[in-house]
Design an enzyme around this catalytic site. Structure first.
Site, PDB file in Angstrom:
ATOM      1  N   ASP A  32      21.761   8.913  19.669  1.00 22.81           N
ATOM      2  CA  ASP A  32      20.483   9.086  18.987  1.00 22.81           C
ATOM      3  C   ASP A  32      20.264  10.585  18.795  1.00 22.81           C
ATOM      4  O   ASP A  32      21.171  11.388  19.035  1.00 22.81           O
ATOM      5  CB  ASP A  32      19.344   8.424  19.783  1.00 22.81           C
ATOM      6  N   LYS A  65      23.930   2.518  16.482  1.00 21.84           N
ATOM      7  CA  LYS A  65      23.200   2.994  17.666  1.00 21.84           C
ATOM      8  C   LYS A  65      22.468   1.842  18.338  1.00 21.84           C
ATOM      9  O   LYS A  65      22.551   1.660  19.557  1.00 21.84           O
ATOM     10  CB  LYS A  65      22.203   4.086  17.287  1.00 21.84           C
TER      11      LYS A  65
END
Length: 192
Positions: free
Chosen positions: A138, A120
């Protein structure tokens, strides 16, 4: 039928958030990378408050790598998981300074070797700093994607990422990622 649904979602996101922007404050490559790493399990607003103090006090990678560990913990404490995050900040600064001449590498394989830097973080960094198309998943993107039927509730974050990459045109990935983050943050909030 599915394409119509996707088009409606895209149109709604474009209407609601026509010019999405990253909400993290940063001034160069390492400040963005560190800010993204620090943002895990906390808000961008809180990260910005902490990084203002952090980067005002430690104005370079060399100063960060030499920083007192306990001082870093004190500064980072409001973000949670501050022991690990303080270690990561100091170690990222050391590695970037010693191994990469103070420049954040742009190769995914090299970024993955930095402490606290996962998929991420890398996707956000590559998208925001280098304008490389990427979708970072996320908690907001994961939740919104599942609520909108873009992914299954049982999908892992990697599966969600792959589905979003298939759903949206590659040239819009970075924008869609930001739109989904902001939509999840301000409109389609988590239900406790």
């Amino acid at each position: 039928m599915m394409m119509k649904k996707y088009n409606e979602i895209e149109q709604y996101l474009d209407y609601l958030i026509p010019n999405p922007k990253c909400e993290l404050n940063y001034f160069n490559d390492y400040s963005l990378l560190i800010s993204i790493m620090l943002s895990a399990q906390t808000t961008d607003k809180r990260v910005n408050e902490v990084t203002k103090i952090l980067f005002d006090k430690y104005k370079s990678l060399d100063e960060l790598k030499e920083a007192n560990y306990n001082d870093l913990k004190q500064i980072i404490m409001p973000l949670g998981n501050y022991t690990r995050k303080a270690f990561n900040v100091k170690e990222i600064a050391r590695i970037l300074s010693v191994k990469y001449n103070g420049v954040v590498p742009i190769e995914r394989e090299l970024l993955e070797t930095l402490p606290g830097v996962g998929r991420k973080t890398i996707n956000v960094f590559l998208s925001e700093y280098l304008n490389i198309p990427a979708i970072a998943v996320d908690t907001h993107v994961d939740r919104v994607s599942k609520r909108l039927g873009l992914a299954n509730t049982s999908d892992s974050v990697l599966e969600v990422e792959k589905k979003l990459m298939k759903t949206f045109s590659k040239d819009t990935w970075s924008m869609r990622h930001l739109q989904l983050v902001l939509f999840g943050r301000y409109k389609c909030k988590s239900i406790n």
